[in-house]
Write an enzyme that holds these catalytic residues in place. Structure first.
Site, PDB file in Angstrom:
ATOM      1  N   ASN A 150       0.805  -1.228   0.000  1.00 34.14           N
ATOM      2  CA  ASN A 150       0.000   0.000   0.000  1.00 34.14           C
ATOM      3  C   ASN A 150       0.835   1.273   0.000  1.00 34.14           C
ATOM      4  OD1 ASN A 150       0.697  -0.649   2.704  1.00 34.14           O
ATOM      5  ND2 ASN A 150      -0.901   0.702   3.443  1.00 34.14           N
ATOM      6  N   GLY A 226       2.066  -6.026   7.237  1.00 38.89           N
ATOM      7  CA  GLY A 226       1.142  -6.643   6.288  1.00 38.89           C
ATOM      8  C   GLY A 226      -0.127  -7.054   6.995  1.00 38.89           C
ATOM      9  N   GLU A 248       3.566  -5.390  12.321  1.00 43.96           N
ATOM     10  CA  GLU A 248       2.663  -4.240  12.120  1.00 43.96           C
ATOM     11  C   GLU A 248       1.544  -4.730  11.211  1.00 43.96           C
ATOM     12  OE1 GLU A 248       3.146  -1.382  13.561  1.00 43.96           O
ATOM     13  OE2 GLU A 248       5.223  -1.538  14.217  1.00 43.96           O
ATOM     14  N   CYS A 282      -3.272   1.525   6.375  1.00 49.09           N
ATOM     15  CA  CYS A 282      -3.669   0.791   7.580  1.00 49.09           C
ATOM     16  C   CYS A 282      -4.281   1.727   8.614  1.00 49.09           C
ATOM     17  CB  CYS A 282      -2.462   0.074   8.159  1.00 49.09           C
ATOM     18  SG  CYS A 282      -1.086   1.186   8.454  1.00 49.09           S
ATOM     19  N   GLU A 460       7.581   0.247  16.271  1.00 48.62           N
ATOM     20  CA  GLU A 460       8.708   0.738  15.485  1.00 48.62           C
ATOM     21  C   GLU A 460       8.733   2.253  15.644  1.00 48.62           C
ATOM     22  OE1 GLU A 460       8.472  -1.094  11.562  1.00 48.62           O
ATOM     23  OE2 GLU A 460       8.953  -3.043  12.430  1.00 48.62           O
TER      24      GLU A 460
HETATM   25  P1  NAD Z   1       0.142  -9.362   3.071  1.00 49.53           P
HETATM   26  O1  NAD Z   1       0.164  -9.844   4.452  1.00 49.53           O
HETATM   27  O2  NAD Z   1      -0.604 -10.134   2.055  1.00 49.53           O
HETATM   28  O3  NAD Z   1       1.627  -9.241   2.489  1.00 49.53           O
HETATM   29  C1  NAD Z   1       2.617  -8.438   3.100  1.00 49.53           C
HETATM   30  C2  NAD Z   1       3.985  -8.964   2.712  1.00 49.53           C
HETATM   31  O4  NAD Z   1       4.153 -10.249   3.297  1.00 49.53           O
HETATM   32  C3  NAD Z   1       4.193  -9.152   1.210  1.00 49.53           C
HETATM   33  O5  NAD Z   1       5.516  -8.811   0.898  1.00 49.53           O
HETATM   34  C4  NAD Z   1       3.945 -10.646   1.035  1.00 49.53           C
HETATM   35  O6  NAD Z   1       4.580 -11.178  -0.096  1.00 49.53           O
HETATM   36  C5  NAD Z   1       4.552 -11.190   2.320  1.00 49.53           C
HETATM   37  N1  NAD Z   1       4.065 -12.508   2.731  1.00 49.53           N
HETATM   38  C6  NAD Z   1       2.867 -13.081   2.478  1.00 49.53           C
HETATM   39  N2  NAD Z   1       2.808 -14.307   3.044  1.00 49.53           N
HETATM   40  C7  NAD Z   1       3.980 -14.507   3.686  1.00 49.53           C
HETATM   41  C8  NAD Z   1       4.523 -15.565   4.467  1.00 49.53           C
HETATM   42  N3  NAD Z   1       3.824 -16.671   4.707  1.00 49.53           N
HETATM   43  N4  NAD Z   1       5.751 -15.430   4.972  1.00 49.53           N
HETATM   44  C9  NAD Z   1       6.458 -14.295   4.766  1.00 49.53           C
HETATM   45  N5  NAD Z   1       6.016 -13.263   4.022  1.00 49.53           N
HETATM   46  C10 NAD Z   1       4.788 -13.359   3.496  1.00 49.53           C
HETATM   47  O7  NAD Z   1      -0.369  -7.851   3.138  1.00 49.53           O
HETATM   48  P2  NAD Z   1      -0.695  -6.880   1.939  1.00 49.53           P
HETATM   49  O8  NAD Z   1      -1.974  -7.331   1.306  1.00 49.53           O
HETATM   50  O9  NAD Z   1       0.529  -6.700   1.100  1.00 49.53           O
HETATM   51  O10 NAD Z   1      -0.910  -5.488   2.711  1.00 49.53           O
HETATM   52  C11 NAD Z   1      -2.121  -5.085   3.243  1.00 49.53           C
HETATM   53  C12 NAD Z   1      -2.170  -5.314   4.737  1.00 49.53           C
HETATM   54  O11 NAD Z   1      -1.077  -4.672   5.377  1.00 49.53           O
HETATM   55  C13 NAD Z   1      -3.405  -4.738   5.377  1.00 49.53           C
HETATM   56  O12 NAD Z   1      -3.913  -5.664   6.295  1.00 49.53           O
HETATM   57  C14 NAD Z   1      -2.895  -3.518   6.105  1.00 49.53           C
HETATM   58  O13 NAD Z   1      -3.655  -3.100   7.206  1.00 49.53           O
HETATM   59  C15 NAD Z   1      -1.544  -3.963   6.515  1.00 49.53           C
HETATM   60  N6  NAD Z   1      -0.694  -2.818   6.811  1.00 49.53           N
HETATM   61  C16 NAD Z   1      -0.352  -2.568   8.115  1.00 49.53           C
HETATM   62  C17 NAD Z   1       0.431  -1.460   8.429  1.00 49.53           C
HETATM   63  C18 NAD Z   1       0.832  -1.141   9.849  1.00 49.53           C
HETATM   64  O14 NAD Z   1       1.716  -0.335  10.036  1.00 49.53           O
HETATM   65  N7  NAD Z   1       0.227  -1.751  10.848  1.00 49.53           N
HETATM   66  C19 NAD Z   1       0.878  -0.625   7.402  1.00 49.53           C
HETATM   67  C20 NAD Z   1       0.510  -0.915   6.101  1.00 49.53           C
HETATM   68  C21 NAD Z   1      -0.265  -2.021   5.806  1.00 49.53           C
END
Ligand code: NAD
Length: 481
Positions: A150, A226, A248, A282, A460
């Site tokens: 995002n 994520g 996060e 997020c 963080e």
């Molecule tokens: P996601 O969890 O699908 O993917 C995030 C990252 O993790 C990607 O690089 C993905 O390839 C990797 N990944 C996926 N499965 C994995 C595994 N089993 N092992 C290791 N890595 C793996 O998330 P997304 O769809 O890319 O992002 C959206 C989400 O992120 C939303 O839920 C959002 O709220 C969250 N987010 C949180 C914050 C925060 O600071 N709390 C900030 C931004 C986004």
């Protein structure tokens, strides 16, 4: 265009020579191939990081800081091309990438270049016992940084900058959906004097290369941003190996609006907190609760303001809302909107696919406001992560607090009131890592950043990040005769 891995200072193809297609959200067209890496590539990156660690961790603080500052300057000098790349890859308005994402990536490096020069460890004198304790804070070694789509470069650098500042070597993985600017950053880092092997960037799927990073025995800490489900999977893999974890995760943030707020300021900010970056932040306030006395006025004004937002091609300067990041994400968001009637929701505006002439295959959606009658519905309990917000009235401060806290997430909350005591009471009781009072997403990089409940583990930002990326060791000296 091929987006390779960066290992040991070189852009290289994945060992198995397998590739993934990358699409441009604004027109739905394929535009690049991405390295589809696996465990073998992770092993290679870990070898490079291992060889680089001794030298990098012994660089003086001043030298490390200087290199991070060089990177910050280089990002700024390439602002236009990086913003264009980010907008093309993610679908976000070019104006937003140029105003927020890329400057913040430079700020992340500049901030940690300074912070590391001020970071100190503790000493404890045990008075009367002729004993002194002091703490060493050494880099952990090789750390893994995994980021989402995002805010691609913004969040990628938010992890990498403190990890490098603290003297670690990094294996980093951007999202496979938006890998472009991380790849460009890898080149910038090498040109800015970062020794080869210190930052290795691996591309590919979370289920293969991501999982391999989390499982690798020589990668001792994982900083992940994520989704909550992915975070749980990462924790399940990393915890039995006793890795340090910073997670996060997702959010479902409440926005509490009281009659006594500064109405115009609240309305403008609420529009931003709902739909910036297509609602894909997020921290977006996706559940809006409004005191009943101003509910109807707010509903009318807000819906009119939302209808006036321009959904358009990301490069059009008039665009407020660009394309969603992918077709599958668009479909997911649409599924939530479609469940509104069965969840007791009434769509007040938007929620339909927007066709942009000349870019008919792009992933555009009109911003959507849904009025609901109960906080327990799926629209208010599950993270949608798109241009969709819900509205609901409340009658008392206590009810507002209960509504805000009745959710499994706990990332951030916004409170709109000019009653100081009320703002203090709510700030204390809201179950979230961050509370904004009469503002939204104003960030001071020194503050602890992160969530409670299902929104994450750890913090963080500022010295919290430097503490995470270092291993403390206590030394106890007794100097009695
Ligand atoms: P996601 O969890 O699908 O993917 C995030 C990252 O993790 C990607 O690089 C993905 O390839 C990797 N990944 C996926 N499965 C994995 C595994 N089993 N092992 C290791 N890595 C793996 O998330 P997304 O769809 O890319 O992002 C959206 C989400 O992120 C939303 O839920 C959002 O709220 C969250 N987010 C949180 C914050 C925060 O600071 N709390 C900030 C931004 C986004």
């Amino acid at each position: 265009m091929q987006i390779q891995n960066i290992i040991d200072g070189h852009s290289i193809d994945p060992i198995d020579n397998r590739w993934i297609d990358v699409f441009e959200p604004a027109n739905g067209k394929f535009y690049a191939t991405l390295a589809n890496s696996n465990e073998a590539d992770v092993n290679k990156a870990v070898e490079a990081a291992e060889s680089a660690f001794e030298e990098w961790s012994n660089f003086t603080i001043a030298k490390r800081s200087e290199i991070l500052m060089n990177i910050a300057h280089a990002i700024e000098s390439q602002l236009d091309s990086l913003a264009a790349a980010e907008s093309k890859d993610n679908g976000k308005p070019l104006s937003l990438a140029a105003k927020v994402d890329i400057p913040r990536a430079a700020d992340n490096f500049r901030f940690f270049a300074h912070a590391i020069t001020q970071f100190a460890s503790e000493s404890h004198e045990s008075i009367g016992l002729k004993t002194i304790n002091y703490t060493l804070r050494h880099p952990i070694g090789i750390v893994g940084c995994i980021s989402p789509w995002n805010l691609p470069l913004y969040l990628f650098t938010w992890k990498i900058a403190p990890a490098l500042a603290a003297g670690n070597c990094v294996i980093a993985k951007p999202s496979e959906i938006t890998p472009m600017t991380a790849f460009l950053l890898g080149k910038i880092c090498l040109e800015s004097g970062l020794p080869k092997g210190v930052l290795n960037i691996l591309n590919g799927l979370g289920s293969s290369v991501g999982q391999a990073i989390v499982s690798h025995p020589k990668i001792k800490a994982i900083s992940f941003t994520g989704g909550t489900q992915t975070g749980a999977q990462i924790a399940a893999t990393a915890a039995p190996k006793f890795k340090k974890l910073s997670l996060e995760l997702g959010g479902k943030n409440p926005n509490l609006i009281f009659e006594d707020c500064d109405y115009d300021k609240m309305l403008n900010t609420t529009l931003r907190s709902s739909f910036s970056n297509q609602g894909q932040i997020c921290l977006c306030g996706s559940r809006i609760f409004v005191e009943r006395s101003i509910y109807n006025k707010f509903k009318t004004d807000f819906v009119n303001a939302v209808k006036s937002l321009n959904v358009g091609h990301p490069s059009d300067p008039q665009t407020d809302i660009g394309a969603l990041v992918s077709d599958s994400h668009l479909q997911k968001v649409k599924r939530y909107i479609d469940m509104a009637p069965s969840e007791g929701g009434k769509i007040l505006c938007g929620g339909d696919i927007k066709i942009i002439s000349g870019f008919e295959e792009g992933y555009y959606l009109n911003p959507c406001v849904i009025e609901i009658d109960n906080n327990a519905c799926r629209l208010n309990q599950e993270e949608i992560f798109g241009p969709v917000v819900t509205l609901m009235p409340f009658d008392s401060e206590k009810e507002a607090l209960d509504l805000a806290n009745s959710v499994s997430y706990g990332l951030s909350a916004s409170v709109w009131t000019n009653n100081l005591n009320r703002s203090m009471r709510l700030s204390e009781k809201l179950e979230s890592g961050i509370v904004w009072v009469n503002t939204w997403m104003q960030r001071d990089l020194r503050t602890p950043f992160g969530g409670t409940k299902d929104s994450g583990v750890g913090r963080e930002g500022g010295f919290e990040a430097l503490r995470f990326f270092t291993e403390p060791k206590n030394i106890c000296i007794n100097y009695s005769d």
